[in-house]
Design a protein around this motif. Sequence first.
Motif, mmCIF file in Angstrom:
data_model
loop_
_atom_site.group_PDB
_atom_site.id
_atom_site.type_symbol
_atom_site.label_atom_id
_atom_site.label_comp_id
_atom_site.label_asym_id
_atom_site.label_seq_id
_atom_site.Cartn_x
_atom_site.Cartn_y
_atom_site.Cartn_z
ATOM 1 N N TRP A 57 21.635 -66.309 -4.445
ATOM 2 C CA TRP A 57 21.102 -64.973 -4.187
ATOM 3 C C TRP A 57 19.756 -65.065 -3.470
ATOM 4 O O TRP A 57 19.520 -64.366 -2.493
ATOM 5 C CB TRP A 57 20.967 -64.205 -5.503
ATOM 6 C CG TRP A 57 20.418 -62.832 -5.351
ATOM 7 C CD1 TRP A 57 21.066 -61.735 -4.856
ATOM 8 C CD2 TRP A 57 19.094 -62.395 -5.695
ATOM 9 N NE1 TRP A 57 20.227 -60.646 -4.876
ATOM 10 C CE2 TRP A 57 19.015 -61.026 -5.381
ATOM 11 C CE3 TRP A 57 17.991 -63.026 -6.226
ATOM 12 C CZ2 TRP A 57 17.869 -60.286 -5.588
ATOM 13 C CZ3 TRP A 57 16.846 -62.290 -6.437
ATOM 14 C CH2 TRP A 57 16.791 -60.937 -6.112
ATOM 15 N N ASP A 60 20.060 -65.983 0.170
ATOM 16 C CA ASP A 60 20.563 -64.924 1.043
ATOM 17 C C ASP A 60 19.517 -63.858 1.350
ATOM 18 O O ASP A 60 19.709 -63.047 2.251
ATOM 19 C CB ASP A 60 21.784 -64.237 0.416
ATOM 20 C CG ASP A 60 23.026 -65.114 0.471
ATOM 21 O OD1 ASP A 60 23.007 -66.124 1.203
ATOM 22 O OD2 ASP A 60 24.000 -64.798 -0.225
ATOM 23 N N ILE A 102 19.652 -54.208 -2.135
ATOM 24 C CA ILE A 102 20.563 -55.318 -1.806
ATOM 25 C C ILE A 102 21.453 -55.626 -3.000
ATOM 26 O O ILE A 102 22.670 -55.817 -2.863
ATOM 27 C CB ILE A 102 19.764 -56.568 -1.369
ATOM 28 C CG1 ILE A 102 19.126 -56.329 -0.001
ATOM 29 C CG2 ILE A 102 20.662 -57.803 -1.333
ATOM 30 C CD1 ILE A 102 18.137 -57.405 0.417
ATOM 31 N N ARG A 105 24.096 -52.894 -3.424
ATOM 32 C CA ARG A 105 25.165 -53.037 -2.419
ATOM 33 C C ARG A 105 26.128 -54.152 -2.796
ATOM 34 O O ARG A 105 27.346 -54.007 -2.692
ATOM 35 C CB ARG A 105 24.563 -53.322 -1.044
ATOM 36 C CG ARG A 105 24.374 -52.075 -0.227
ATOM 37 C CD ARG A 105 23.961 -52.384 1.193
ATOM 38 N NE ARG A 105 22.499 -52.281 1.236
ATOM 39 C CZ ARG A 105 21.685 -53.217 1.693
ATOM 40 N NH1 ARG A 105 22.161 -54.326 2.193
ATOM 41 N NH2 ARG A 105 20.396 -53.060 1.671
ATOM 42 N N ARG A 106 25.575 -55.267 -3.252
ATOM 43 C CA ARG A 106 26.438 -56.409 -3.629
ATOM 44 C C ARG A 106 27.290 -56.080 -4.850
ATOM 45 O O ARG A 106 28.441 -56.508 -4.935
ATOM 46 C CB ARG A 106 25.592 -57.639 -3.882
ATOM 47 C CG ARG A 106 25.016 -58.192 -2.593
ATOM 48 C CD ARG A 106 24.257 -59.447 -2.828
ATOM 49 N NE ARG A 106 23.672 -59.901 -1.577
ATOM 50 C CZ ARG A 106 22.825 -60.895 -1.484
ATOM 51 N NH1 ARG A 106 22.467 -61.553 -2.566
ATOM 52 N NH2 ARG A 106 22.337 -61.248 -0.328
ATOM 53 N N ILE A 109 30.235 -53.980 -3.709
ATOM 54 C CA ILE A 109 31.260 -54.822 -3.083
ATOM 55 C C ILE A 109 32.027 -55.595 -4.158
ATOM 56 O O ILE A 109 33.252 -55.684 -4.124
ATOM 57 C CB ILE A 109 30.609 -55.796 -2.073
ATOM 58 C CG1 ILE A 109 30.059 -55.018 -0.874
ATOM 59 C CG2 ILE A 109 31.597 -56.857 -1.610
ATOM 60 C CD1 ILE A 109 29.150 -55.831 0.028
ATOM 61 N N LEU A 110 31.291 -56.131 -5.128
ATOM 62 C CA LEU A 110 31.910 -56.904 -6.199
ATOM 63 C C LEU A 110 32.844 -56.050 -7.041
ATOM 64 O O LEU A 110 33.866 -56.531 -7.528
ATOM 65 C CB LEU A 110 30.826 -57.524 -7.090
ATOM 66 C CG LEU A 110 31.289 -58.453 -8.179
ATOM 67 C CD1 LEU A 110 31.995 -59.657 -7.584
ATOM 68 C CD2 LEU A 110 30.115 -58.902 -9.024
#
Length: 117
Positions: A57, A60, A102, A105-106, A109-110
């Motif tokens: 993490w 990124d 961030i 958002r992740r 998606i997950l």
Amino acid sequence: MALYAHDYIYCSPFLPVQSLDALLSDPDSNLHDYPDPGESPEESLSRKLDHDRLHHWLGDLPPPLAAVAKLLMRGMTQAAIARHLGVSEPTISKRIGQMREIGVRRLRILRYSIILN
């Protein structure tokens, strides 16, 4: 001086060798209720997975956000981070907000990952 080999302790050539497992598992032994100071295999695996996820993490994140995240994890306050990085406190607050976005958002998606469904 004690010499350790596997789960046996050799203190003297004149004493019989005893297994620590036998002493720890014997209910009559004074070592029976002694807590194991080590982590369980599950705890070790969980710690390693958390460590790997955290480093992934952080890797990124853009460098300014990663710097703030690392200092936050060391327990520094926003004011201390601002002084350390030479920026204003509102800048640090903004970067923390960006990290939050961030993360959100992740997680979104997950949520649609096949693994979780």
